[in-house]
Motif scaffolding. Structure first.
Motif, PDB file in Angstrom:
ATOM      1  N   VAL A  23      -3.716  -1.844   6.569  1.00 38.08           N
ATOM      2  CA  VAL A  23      -2.996  -3.050   6.165  1.00 38.08           C
ATOM      3  C   VAL A  23      -2.956  -4.055   7.313  1.00 38.08           C
ATOM      4  O   VAL A  23      -3.089  -5.266   7.100  1.00 38.08           O
ATOM      5  CB  VAL A  23      -1.575  -2.696   5.680  1.00 38.08           C
ATOM      6  CG1 VAL A  23      -0.727  -3.958   5.515  1.00 38.08           C
ATOM      7  CG2 VAL A  23      -1.638  -1.933   4.364  1.00 38.08           C
ATOM      8  N   ALA A  40       0.834  -1.204   0.000  1.00 39.73           N
ATOM      9  CA  ALA A  40       0.000   0.000   0.000  1.00 39.73           C
ATOM     10  C   ALA A  40       0.865   1.250   0.000  1.00 39.73           C
ATOM     11  O   ALA A  40       1.981   1.257   0.535  1.00 39.73           O
ATOM     12  CB  ALA A  40      -0.920   0.009   1.222  1.00 39.73           C
ATOM     13  N   ALA A  52      -1.536   4.081   5.488  1.00 36.33           N
ATOM     14  CA  ALA A  52      -2.176   2.799   5.209  1.00 36.33           C
ATOM     15  C   ALA A  52      -1.862   1.737   6.259  1.00 36.33           C
ATOM     16  O   ALA A  52      -2.438   0.644   6.213  1.00 36.33           O
ATOM     17  CB  ALA A  52      -1.746   2.291   3.838  1.00 36.33           C
ATOM     18  N   MET A  78      -3.682   0.304  -3.091  1.00 35.74           N
ATOM     19  CA  MET A  78      -3.248  -1.008  -2.591  1.00 35.74           C
ATOM     20  C   MET A  78      -3.398  -2.073  -3.670  1.00 35.74           C
ATOM     21  O   MET A  78      -4.257  -1.980  -4.548  1.00 35.74           O
ATOM     22  CB  MET A  78      -4.081  -1.431  -1.381  1.00 35.74           C
ATOM     23  CG  MET A  78      -4.015  -0.488  -0.210  1.00 35.74           C
ATOM     24  SD  MET A  78      -4.913  -1.141   1.222  1.00 35.74           S
ATOM     25  CE  MET A  78      -4.870   0.297   2.301  1.00 35.74           C
ATOM     26  N   ILE A 128      -8.889  -5.781   0.992  1.00 35.40           N
ATOM     27  CA  ILE A 128      -8.544  -4.468   0.454  1.00 35.40           C
ATOM     28  C   ILE A 128      -9.623  -3.436   0.765  1.00 35.40           C
ATOM     29  O   ILE A 128      -9.317  -2.279   1.069  1.00 35.40           O
ATOM     30  CB  ILE A 128      -8.254  -4.547  -1.061  1.00 35.40           C
ATOM     31  CG1 ILE A 128      -7.370  -3.373  -1.491  1.00 35.40           C
ATOM     32  CG2 ILE A 128      -9.546  -4.595  -1.892  1.00 35.40           C
ATOM     33  CD1 ILE A 128      -6.798  -3.518  -2.890  1.00 35.40           C
TER      34      ILE A 128
END
Length: 302
Positions: free
Chosen positions: A16, A7, A12, A154, A33
């Motif tokens: 994640v 990502a 992020a 991502m 995602i």
């Protein structure tokens, strides 16, 4: 290899981390995602994405987002959408359709309404304050209005080797109403094919979209380039082309994964990104490309 997720940007990391839990439980790349990007969209402290995103030059938050399924090449995108939370989920829903898969402005908002998505004022006190301060600076100091264009993008591959890519952004701070960057544009801001790999981009959209760079990375991987070499070649070659043609090039960064879960990063600036896999917990890295040839990265000091 069981799964890998990569990502753009430090913001992020929390998303994640949540996606990694899903993938460790054999969840799908699609679920992972969407969960990860919604974490970024919902956090008002991240002022270039979702709730609290920085507004355009009339003080309105306009959001762009996209989602692509690498198994089917199905994609959905929305752009210049206002007053709806989680545009990535709207884009994902659109990706299930055969027609009308890229909607903008009032058309995107009407679709979101009919599908029951949450309506929400996306302008926070923090982002409104930043807008007022920038307007004052532009008037008093004759400064350039444009600053802040960090797309969260991502790519994920899961235990079934299914791959997806997605992006979300509020775009260029102080942009003109209706401005669309690369993030929602397939091939430019994102592209994924589960038989090859996927990539997403971030930076100055007006430059990135001139090169269809995410598609170019996937094309190079299909030719046999490693993800790292593909990302470097795409960013470096195009940066040089823009310098040659225009004398200047904006910030361009790419992250990518191939269909074996191997990842790579290309950039022409200092650029943080996040990676996790079944072998490694989520980590933030800082990348650079000081010689214009090879991107290097180190683990960030938190």
């Amino acid at each position: 290899m069981s799964f890998t997720i990569i990502a753009t940007w430090r913001m992020a990391f929390e998303g994640v981390s949540e996606a990694t839990k899903i993938l460790r439980d054999n969840g799908s790349a699609s679920e992972a995602i969407e969960t990860a990007i919604k974490c970024v969209e919902d956090n008002p402290l991240y002022t270039s994405v979702g709730y609290g995103g920085l507004p355009n030059n009339v003080g309105t938050v306009e959001l762009d987002a996209a989602y692509m399924n690498g198994d089917t090449l199905g994609l959905g995108a929305v752009a210049s959408i206002k007053d709806y939370a989680n545009p990535v989920s709207i884009a994902k829903k659109l990706s299930e359709d055969r027609f009308n898969i890229f909607l903008v402005g009032s058309g995107a908002e009407a679709y979101a309404h009919t599908q029951g998505f949450e309506r929400k004022n996306m302008l926070t006190q923090l982002s409104n304050k930043a807008w007022k301060e920038r307007m004052k600076e532009i008037h008093e100091k004759n400064l350039s209005p444009y600053d802040g264009h960090d797309t969260v993008g991502m790519v994920v591959i899961d235990h079934n080797k299914s791959m997806v890519a997605a992006t979300s952004t509020s775009g260029l701070f102080m942009k003109k109403p209706g401005r669309i960057g690369d993030s929602a544009l397939p091939g430019s801001g994102y592209f994924v094919d589960s038989e090859i790999g996927g990539a997403t981009a971030t930076g100055l959209g007006e430059d990135i979209m001139k090169g269809c760079l995410s598609y170019e990375v996937v094309r190079l991987m299909e030719e046999g380039y490693t993800p790292q070499n593909a990302a470097d070649k795409a960013v470096n070659d195009f940066s040089e082309k823009l310098k040659r043609k225009n004398g200047v090039v904006g910030a361009i960064s790419l992250v990518c994964i191939n269909n074996q879960g191997e990842w790579g990063v290309g950039t022409n600036v200092e650029f943080p990104f996040v990676v996790a896999s079944d072998q490694h917990e989520p980590k933030i890295y800082i990348s650079n490309n000081e010689d214009g040839k090879k991107t290097t990265y180190t683990i960030a000091n938190l």
